[in-house]
Design a protein around this motif. Structure first.
Motif, short mmCIF file in Angstrom:
data_model
loop_
_atom_site.label_atom_id
_atom_site.label_comp_id
_atom_site.label_asym_id
_atom_site.label_seq_id
_atom_site.Cartn_x
_atom_site.Cartn_y
_atom_site.Cartn_z
N VAL A 1 0.82 -1.21 0.00
CA VAL A 1 0.00 0.00 0.00
C VAL A 1 0.85 1.26 0.00
O VAL A 1 0.33 2.35 -0.19
N GLY A 2 2.15 1.16 0.24
CA GLY A 2 3.04 2.31 0.12
C GLY A 2 3.77 2.72 1.37
O GLY A 2 4.77 3.43 1.29
N ASN A 3 3.31 2.31 2.56
CA ASN A 3 3.99 2.75 3.78
C ASN A 3 5.42 2.23 3.85
O ASN A 3 6.33 2.98 4.20
N THR A 4 5.62 0.97 3.53
CA THR A 4 6.97 0.42 3.56
C THR A 4 7.82 1.05 2.46
O THR A 4 9.00 1.34 2.67
N ALA A 5 7.23 1.29 1.31
CA ALA A 5 7.97 1.90 0.20
C ALA A 5 8.45 3.30 0.56
O ALA A 5 9.57 3.68 0.21
N ILE A 6 7.63 4.06 1.28
CA ILE A 6 8.05 5.41 1.69
C ILE A 6 9.25 5.33 2.63
O ILE A 6 10.17 6.14 2.55
N GLY A 7 9.27 4.35 3.52
CA GLY A 7 10.42 4.17 4.40
C GLY A 7 11.62 3.61 3.67
O GLY A 7 12.76 3.88 4.02
N LEU A 8 11.38 2.80 2.64
CA LEU A 8 12.45 2.12 1.90
C LEU A 8 13.13 3.03 0.86
O LEU A 8 14.32 2.89 0.59
N ALA A 9 12.38 3.96 0.28
CA ALA A 9 12.89 4.80 -0.81
C ALA A 9 14.17 5.56 -0.46
O ALA A 9 15.14 5.52 -1.22
N PRO A 10 14.24 6.25 0.68
CA PRO A 10 15.49 6.97 0.99
C PRO A 10 16.68 6.02 1.19
O PRO A 10 17.80 6.34 0.80
N PHE A 11 16.44 4.85 1.80
CA PHE A 11 17.52 3.88 1.98
C PHE A 11 18.04 3.41 0.63
O PHE A 11 19.25 3.31 0.42
N LYS B 1 21.85 3.73 -0.93
CA LYS B 1 22.64 2.54 -1.26
C LYS B 1 22.89 2.39 -2.76
O LYS B 1 23.63 1.51 -3.17
N GLY B 2 22.24 3.23 -3.57
CA GLY B 2 22.43 3.13 -5.01
C GLY B 2 21.54 2.08 -5.65
O GLY B 2 21.84 1.60 -6.75
#
Length: 168
Positions: free
Chosen positions: A118-128, A132-133
């Motif tokens: 739904v996007g919550n994990t993706a929002i937390g994952l995107a900056p990481f 990391k490239g």
């Protein structure tokens, strides 16, 4: 009763109002309570030490006890201020764990990470992923909020939408 100038007095009503205000200025409308010996100071926690990375702030979400929600002694009610998470997402902790797992598997720069949800994990994952490239592809339902899609794109993720009828 509120001041309402008559038609003839309209030309001079600002002067009348000013005089009224000056008269009232002699009487304070609020007096602060005087401190007494029984007054207890409010104690604050010491500020945490500066973090070396924003990832170090994940997991330090403030918790607040609500004392007036239920009758005294009935229960203790706490709320967790998830908006204070570094990326403002419920998925911050999950994202940190996913990144740690990927690093343990020696995933290098240039890899593609696909997150379906739904996007919550993706929002937390995107900056990481950006740090990391890695390329993040977030697969969301097509009725996902526009703000979420924009936030993911701003963080460097590619957003793919799946029709609701097909599910994720």
């Amino acid at each position: 009763r509120p001041f309402q100038p008559r038609f003839a007095a309209r030309a001079r009503w600002p002067a009348i109002v000013a005089a009224f205000c000056l008269q009232r200025a002699a009487v304070p409308f609020y007096t602060a309570p005087k401190p007494t010996m029984t007054t207890t100071p409010t104690l604050r926690r010491a500020a945490p030490a500066p973090a070396s990375s924003i990832a170090d702030c994940i997991g330090e979400t403030p918790v607040v006890r609500l004392s007036r929600v239920v009758p005294n002694g009935a229960a203790q009610v706490f709320i967790k201020l998830e908006t204070q998470s570094p990326y403002g997402s419920l998925g911050d902790r999950v994202a940190r764990a996913l990144v740690a797992d990927l690093e343990a598997r020696h995933v290098g720069p240039g890899a593609t990470v696909i997150e379906v949800g739904v996007g919550n994990t993706a929002i937390g994952l995107a900056p990481f992923c950006r740090l990391k490239g890695w390329q993040l592809v977030a697969v969301l339902l097509d009725h996902a909020p526009l703000e979420m899609r924009q936030a993911l794109k701003a963080a460097g993720a590619r957003v793919e939408l799946s029709p609701v009828e097909l599910g994720i």
